[in-house]
Design a protein around this motif. Structure first.
Motif, PDB file in Angstrom:
ATOM      1  N   ILE A   1     -10.204 -16.490  16.048  1.00 22.98           N
ATOM      2  CA  ILE A   1     -11.273 -15.767  16.761  1.00 22.98           C
ATOM      3  C   ILE A   1     -11.903 -14.738  15.845  1.00 22.98           C
ATOM      4  O   ILE A   1     -13.133 -14.538  15.851  1.00 22.98           O
ATOM      5  N   ASP A   2     -11.075 -14.066  15.036  1.00 17.96           N
ATOM      6  CA  ASP A   2     -11.584 -13.058  14.114  1.00 17.96           C
ATOM      7  C   ASP A   2     -12.590 -13.666  13.141  1.00 17.96           C
ATOM      8  O   ASP A   2     -13.620 -13.048  12.824  1.00 17.96           O
ATOM      9  N   GLN A   3     -12.315 -14.867  12.657  1.00 17.65           N
ATOM     10  CA  GLN A   3     -13.258 -15.541  11.768  1.00 17.65           C
ATOM     11  C   GLN A   3     -14.589 -15.791  12.467  1.00 17.65           C
ATOM     12  O   GLN A   3     -15.661 -15.583  11.893  1.00 17.65           O
ATOM     13  N   LYS A   4     -14.536 -16.247  13.721  1.00 15.21           N
ATOM     14  CA  LYS A   4     -15.757 -16.513  14.478  1.00 15.21           C
ATOM     15  C   LYS A   4     -16.550 -15.236  14.733  1.00 15.21           C
ATOM     16  O   LYS A   4     -17.776 -15.274  14.872  1.00 15.21           O
ATOM     17  N   LEU A   5     -15.844 -14.098  14.798  1.00 18.71           N
ATOM     18  CA  LEU A   5     -16.505 -12.817  15.073  1.00 18.71           C
ATOM     19  C   LEU A   5     -16.822 -12.040  13.800  1.00 18.71           C
ATOM     20  O   LEU A   5     -17.129 -10.843  13.862  1.00 18.71           O
ATOM     21  N   GLY A   6     -16.710 -12.685  12.661  1.00 21.49           N
ATOM     22  CA  GLY A   6     -17.082 -12.036  11.402  1.00 21.49           C
ATOM     23  C   GLY A   6     -16.163 -10.907  10.986  1.00 21.49           C
ATOM     24  O   GLY A   6     -16.609  -9.956  10.329  1.00 21.49           O
ATOM     25  N   GLY A   7     -14.873 -10.990  11.364  1.00 22.24           N
ATOM     26  CA  GLY A   7     -13.926  -9.953  10.973  1.00 22.24           C
ATOM     27  C   GLY A   7     -13.933  -8.723  11.855  1.00 22.24           C
ATOM     28  O   GLY A   7     -13.344  -7.697  11.487  1.00 22.24           O
ATOM     29  N   ALA A   8     -14.542  -8.801  13.037  1.00 24.26           N
ATOM     30  CA  ALA A   8     -14.636  -7.625  13.912  1.00 24.26           C
ATOM     31  C   ALA A   8     -13.261  -7.160  14.386  1.00 24.26           C
ATOM     32  O   ALA A   8     -13.031  -5.954  14.548  1.00 24.26           O
ATOM     33  N   LEU A   9     -12.339  -8.100  14.622  1.00 25.18           N
ATOM     34  CA  LEU A   9     -11.001  -7.701  15.040  1.00 25.18           C
ATOM     35  C   LEU A   9     -10.257  -7.029  13.883  1.00 25.18           C
ATOM     36  O   LEU A   9      -9.559  -6.024  14.085  1.00 25.18           O
ATOM     37  N   SER A  10     -10.382  -7.577  12.689  1.00 26.39           N
ATOM     38  CA  SER A  10      -9.723  -6.978  11.524  1.00 26.39           C
ATOM     39  C   SER A  10     -10.209  -5.567  11.276  1.00 26.39           C
ATOM     40  O   SER A  10      -9.424  -4.677  10.921  1.00 26.39           O
ATOM     41  N   ASP A  11     -11.501  -5.332  11.454  1.00 28.10           N
ATOM     42  CA  ASP A  11     -12.032  -3.977  11.275  1.00 28.10           C
ATOM     43  C   ASP A  11     -11.370  -3.004  12.230  1.00 28.10           C
ATOM     44  O   ASP A  11     -10.972  -1.898  11.837  1.00 28.10           O
ATOM     45  N   ARG A  12     -11.246  -3.376  13.464  1.00 28.42           N
ATOM     46  CA  ARG A  12     -10.617  -2.497  14.456  1.00 28.42           C
ATOM     47  C   ARG A  12      -9.130  -2.306  14.169  1.00 28.42           C
ATOM     48  O   ARG A  12      -8.589  -1.224  14.397  1.00 28.42           O
ATOM     49  N   HIS A  13      -8.487  -3.355  13.682  1.00 28.22           N
ATOM     50  CA  HIS A  13      -7.071  -3.261  13.339  1.00 28.22           C
ATOM     51  C   HIS A  13      -6.875  -2.275  12.192  1.00 28.22           C
ATOM     52  O   HIS A  13      -5.980  -1.424  12.231  1.00 28.22           O
ATOM     53  N   ARG A  14      -7.701  -2.346  11.157  1.00 27.07           N
ATOM     54  CA  ARG A  14      -7.582  -1.440  10.015  1.00 27.07           C
ATOM     55  C   ARG A  14      -7.891   0.005  10.409  1.00 27.07           C
ATOM     56  O   ARG A  14      -7.336   0.945   9.836  1.00 27.07           O
ATOM     57  N   LEU A  15      -8.796   0.170  11.354  1.00 26.88           N
ATOM     58  CA  LEU A  15      -9.174   1.513  11.790  1.00 26.88           C
ATOM     59  C   LEU A  15      -8.162   2.122  12.754  1.00 26.88           C
ATOM     60  O   LEU A  15      -8.298   3.286  13.143  1.00 26.88           O
ATOM     61  N   GLY A  16      -7.155   1.370  13.148  1.00 25.96           N
ATOM     62  CA  GLY A  16      -6.163   1.876  14.092  1.00 25.96           C
ATOM     63  C   GLY A  16      -6.658   1.907  15.520  1.00 25.96           C
ATOM     64  O   GLY A  16      -6.098   2.619  16.362  1.00 25.96           O
ATOM     65  N   LEU A  17      -7.714   1.134  15.817  1.00 23.25           N
ATOM     66  CA  LEU A  17      -8.285   1.096  17.171  1.00 23.25           C
ATOM     67  C   LEU A  17      -7.987  -0.242  17.821  1.00 23.25           C
ATOM     68  O   LEU A  17      -8.863  -0.907  18.364  1.00 23.25           O
ATOM     69  N   TYR A  18      -6.719  -0.633  17.760  1.00 21.37           N
ATOM     70  CA  TYR A  18      -6.345  -1.964  18.216  1.00 21.37           C
ATOM     71  C   TYR A  18      -5.295  -1.858  19.308  1.00 21.37           C
ATOM     72  O   TYR A  18      -4.507  -0.913  19.350  1.00 21.37           O
ATOM     73  N   ALA A  19      -5.301  -2.851  20.173  1.00 28.89           N
ATOM     74  CA  ALA A  19      -4.331  -2.877  21.266  1.00 28.89           C
ATOM     75  C   ALA A  19      -2.920  -3.041  20.720  1.00 28.89           C
ATOM     76  O   ALA A  19      -2.706  -3.559  19.631  1.00 28.89           O
ATOM     77  N   GLY A  20      -1.954  -2.607  21.493  1.00 34.59           N
ATOM     78  CA  GLY A  20      -0.550  -2.731  21.133  1.00 34.59           C
ATOM     79  C   GLY A  20       0.338  -2.424  22.327  1.00 34.59           C
ATOM     80  O   GLY A  20       0.947  -3.325  22.906  1.00 34.59           O
ATOM     81  N   PRO A  21       0.437  -1.157  22.728  1.00 33.91           N
ATOM     82  CA  PRO A  21       1.217  -0.828  23.921  1.00 33.91           C
ATOM     83  C   PRO A  21       0.598  -1.428  25.182  1.00 33.91           C
ATOM     84  O   PRO A  21      -0.624  -1.637  25.254  1.00 33.91           O
ATOM     85  N   VAL A  22       1.423  -1.708  26.171  1.00 36.02           N
ATOM     86  CA  VAL A  22       0.907  -2.177  27.460  1.00 36.02           C
ATOM     87  C   VAL A  22       0.007  -1.095  28.042  1.00 36.02           C
ATOM     88  O   VAL A  22       0.347   0.085  28.052  1.00 36.02           O
ATOM     89  N   GLY A  23      -1.167  -1.502  28.515  1.00 31.86           N
ATOM     90  CA  GLY A  23      -2.144  -0.542  29.018  1.00 31.86           C
ATOM     91  C   GLY A  23      -3.268  -0.275  28.039  1.00 31.86           C
ATOM     92  O   GLY A  23      -4.176   0.500  28.339  1.00 31.86           O
ATOM     93  N   THR A  24      -3.224  -0.910  26.859  1.00 29.11           N
ATOM     94  CA  THR A  24      -4.310  -0.789  25.888  1.00 29.11           C
ATOM     95  C   THR A  24      -4.984  -2.141  25.725  1.00 29.11           C
ATOM     96  O   THR A  24      -4.356  -3.188  25.892  1.00 29.11           O
ATOM     97  N   ALA A  25      -6.262  -2.125  25.391  1.00 22.61           N
ATOM     98  CA  ALA A  25      -7.003  -3.365  25.189  1.00 22.61           C
ATOM     99  C   ALA A  25      -8.171  -3.117  24.249  1.00 22.61           C
ATOM    100  O   ALA A  25      -8.733  -2.024  24.213  1.00 22.61           O
ATOM    101  N   THR A  26      -8.519  -4.137  23.480  1.00 19.40           N
ATOM    102  CA  THR A  26      -9.653  -4.104  22.569  1.00 19.40           C
ATOM    103  C   THR A  26     -10.569  -5.264  22.922  1.00 19.40           C
ATOM    104  O   THR A  26     -10.121  -6.409  23.008  1.00 19.40           O
ATOM    105  N   VAL A  27     -11.861  -4.975  23.122  1.00 16.34           N
ATOM    106  CA  VAL A  27     -12.819  -5.996  23.548  1.00 16.34           C
ATOM    107  C   VAL A  27     -13.964  -6.071  22.535  1.00 16.34           C
ATOM    108  O   VAL A  27     -14.540  -5.050  22.159  1.00 16.34           O
ATOM    109  N   VAL A  28     -14.272  -7.280  22.097  1.00 13.27           N
ATOM    110  CA  VAL A  28     -15.430  -7.542  21.242  1.00 13.27           C
ATOM    111  C   VAL A  28     -16.195  -8.692  21.867  1.00 13.27           C
ATOM    112  O   VAL A  28     -15.652  -9.781  22.052  1.00 13.27           O
ATOM    113  N   LEU A  29     -17.466  -8.461  22.213  1.00 13.57           N
ATOM    114  CA  LEU A  29     -18.289  -9.470  22.869  1.00 13.57           C
ATOM    115  C   LEU A  29     -19.539  -9.776  22.055  1.00 13.57           C
ATOM    116  O   LEU A  29     -20.098  -8.896  21.391  1.00 13.57           O
ATOM    117  N   ARG A  30     -19.952 -11.020  22.138  1.00 16.73           N
ATOM    118  CA  ARG A  30     -21.190 -11.483  21.532  1.00 16.73           C
ATOM    119  C   ARG A  30     -21.945 -12.325  22.555  1.00 16.73           C
ATOM    120  O   ARG A  30     -21.355 -12.935  23.436  1.00 16.73           O
TER     121      ARG A  30
END
Length: 613
Positions: free
Chosen positions: A47-76
């Motif tokens: 999915i990250d490839q299809k979104l041009g690395g948008a998930l990887s950017d958020r992961h590197r920035l520390g803005l990524y889901a992990g604990p229950v109750g967190t979520a990261t959304v990228v829409l096109r």
């Protein structure tokens, strides 16, 4: 009044179906799960490839889901019928320790669906709009290995609860009208469809209580590329090009035994226990130990492998091509990197850490919940800091200097600068305790490197840390106060890899800097578990940074190459290559340099040098 006016309003309807096929054939928002400290791999990588690395950017920035109750959304898309709504909804599944249950999975799905509904409203306007959400079978292939019945029920309930709550707060104009449960393997998809049909009456009753309608389709819906499972699919997921890091969980019991759980491509191998005689491991590792290092040879490596790894588990370990070893504070004391899983069919025997990339992660409940990531590319490099006492009198008032550590730090500092990092260097007399501590907190650090003497505690309550001047140390207290936290910390010192597991033996009660760094949220940590030679430390550090910064390797691969190179050049008996314990995200990469790196060459110290203490 007409009969039509008297009729109750139709309930908003959610249709649910199961689809078998490849994710690449779908164009819709897709819900995927993310455990804490997990890299982006498998379906997320696609999915990250299809979104041009948008998930990887958020992961590197520390803005990524992990604990229950967190979520990261990228829409096109979604602006017109010619460009349907698609993207990713990454929802946090909590720690990867087997504790994920039906209730927490339902909450994770509810969180992801709510974030998606909000994002659709904010991005595309107030509606009306009805759309389709796809989801993987979250939890069915996690450490908890939830059954399909539990997973299917949690997925549907989570979306129903989110739909009900969103309608109460924001109105029914924007809603999820269709939920597709997507699975690559046809047999699992068929089993999920059967569970959906069986659960349909109960789920429909629960939907009606929330003012919703539910239609469950029992027929399996095909799409492009459904597959039959093979032996390989249990170790490497399709589409990852071998980039997935399977996990091996090792937990210690109160009686000293070890429990194993292998999760290759999120497919569970049954947990296996291995009894271990109390005190046996210490007797094997430390009788000839003069500097904290095991007196390792091939014989000891084989012995450790046979004693520690259950017979039914050995073939699994032999076939690993890379691994993340998830340990607790007690099992972390085992030198797993030195185990020798010999097999004549695999060629010459080598220790695990020389045969494959291997990274550790620490199971901890005391970690910092809110982590602020360091912005920018600032680095602090400390080499051979001053250990002069307050009195400054006599040759016995300070530790023996480490000129090779100063040279190593200087070259790493230069390499960091060449690669665009704003690096500061403190060496020798410039690195007094006061100045080191001031610089540690003077600005947010992206990277921290220390080459110095490390001290292990001499008993319960003893101090553990990096030796500085004025009878002071860099300890867990100072490291724990850092905020924001660095992405990478490399403590090229001795004995700092020991972890505090609360047990009574002095060697296991070290207040470890490594554990504190992990708990405060540092992404990647490198520490030495025993004494390393100056030559080995310099070679490992130089190779690691060259691979990480100049060659663009991810953390796990850079550690592996550094270990191999250090081993190649090490004199007989030098175990520095095995001393370094790498904790963290194996897929983490350093910030890309702002300008091309100059061809900096990091020299190795001569082989005949004294060990760091």
């Amino acid at each position: 009044m007409s009969a039509a006016a008297d009729a109750p309003a139709a309930r908003p309807l959610l249709s649910v179906l199961v689809r078998a096929g490849d994710l690449r054939g779908l164009t819709l928002p897709l819900l995927v799960g993310q455990h804490e400290q997990d890299p982006i791999a498998g379906p997320q990588a696609l999915i990250d490839q299809k979104l041009g690395g948008a998930l990887s950017d958020r992961h590197r920035l520390g803005l990524y889901a992990g604990p229950v109750g967190t979520a990261t959304v990228v829409l096109r898309g979604g602006q017109s019928d010619s460009e349907p709504l698609h993207g990713a909804v990454v929802t946090g599944l909590g720690p990867y320790d087997g504790t994920l249950g039906s209730r927490s999975l339902t909450e994770a799905v509810r969180t992801g669906a709510l974030r998606l509904l909000l994002q659709v409203r904010d991005q595309l306007g107030p509606g009306p709009r009805a759309f389709t959400l796809g989801t993987l079978l979250l939890g069915s292939n996690s450490a908890a290995n939830l059954g399909l019945e539990t997973v299917v029920e949690a997925l549907v309930l989570g979306v129903l609860q989110a739909s009900q709550r969103f309608a109460e707060v924001a109105g029914p104009a924007i809603r999820i009208e269709r939920l597709e449960l997507v699975e690559l393997h046809r047999d699992l998809a068929q089993a999920a469809a059967q569970q959906l049909a069986r659960l349909a009456p109960r789920l429909q009753a629960l939907a009606e209580l929330g003012g919703l309608g539910l239609a469950c389709q029992s027929a399996l819906q095909p799409t492009r590329g459904p597959r039959a499972r093979s032996a390989r699919s249990s170790s490497v997921p399709a589409g990852t090009s071998g980039g997935y890091w399977p996990r091996l969980l090792v937990r210690s019991r109160a009686d000293g035994a070890l429990d194993y759980l292998h999760l290759g491509a999120r497919a569970r191998a049954e947990a296996i226990g291995q009894p271990l005689q109390p005190g046996l491991l210490d007797a094997l590792l430390h009788p000839a130990d003069t500097a904290g290092a095991p007196g390792w040879d091939a014989e000891l490596g084989r012995t450790l492998f046979h004693l520690l790894v259950p017979p039914d588990f050995r073939e699994t370990v032999r076939q690993l091509s890379r691994a993340v070893l998830v340990v607790d504070a007690h099992s972390a004391a085992v030198p797993w990197e030195l185990l020798l899983a010999d097999d004549p069919a695999l060629g010459p025997a080598e220790p695990l850490a020389l045969r494959m990339p291997m990274v550790r992660q620490l199971a901890s409940s005391g970690f910092r919940r809110q982590v602020r990531r360091s912005p920018g590319q600032a680095a602090l490099v400390i080499g051979n800091p001053s250990t002069l006492t307050r009195s400054g009198q006599g040759t016995g008032d300070r530790l023996e200097p480490l000129p090779e550590a100063a040279e190593e730090a200087t070259q790493i500092h230069q390499l960091l600068q060449d690669c665009g990092h704003a690096s500061a260097l403190l060496v020798g007399a410039q690195a007094s305790a006061s100045r080191v501590l001031r610089q540690l907190h003077a600005r947010p650090l992206h990277l921290l490197h220390v080459s110095a003497h490390g001290l292990q505690p001499d008993g319960p309550g003893g101090r553990c840390g990096v030796m500085l001047s004025d009878d002071l140390m860099l300890t867990a207290i100072e490291i724990g106060a850092m905020d924001p936290v660095p992405e990478l910390v490399f403590l090229n010192c001795c004995h700092l890899g020991r972890l505090d597991d609360g047990r009574t033996t002095p060697a296991q009660r070290a207040a470890s800097l490594a554990q504190t760094l992990i708990d405060i949220g540092v992404r990647c940590v490198l520490v030495a578990g025993w004494a390393v030679s100056d030559a080995g430390a310099a070679q490992f550090g130089g190779t690691f940074y060259r691979e990480l910064l100049q060659n663009g390797c991810a953390f796990g691969e850079a550690v592996f190459r550094a270990r191999q190179r250090t081993h190649e050049l090490a004199p007989a008996g030098d175990l520095s290559w095995g001393a370094f314990q790498a904790y963290g995200d194996p897929a983490w990469t350093a910030v890309r340099p702002t300008r091309p790196a100059a061809p900096t060459r990091i020299r190795s110290a001569p082989a005949a040098v004294r060990p760091r203490r």
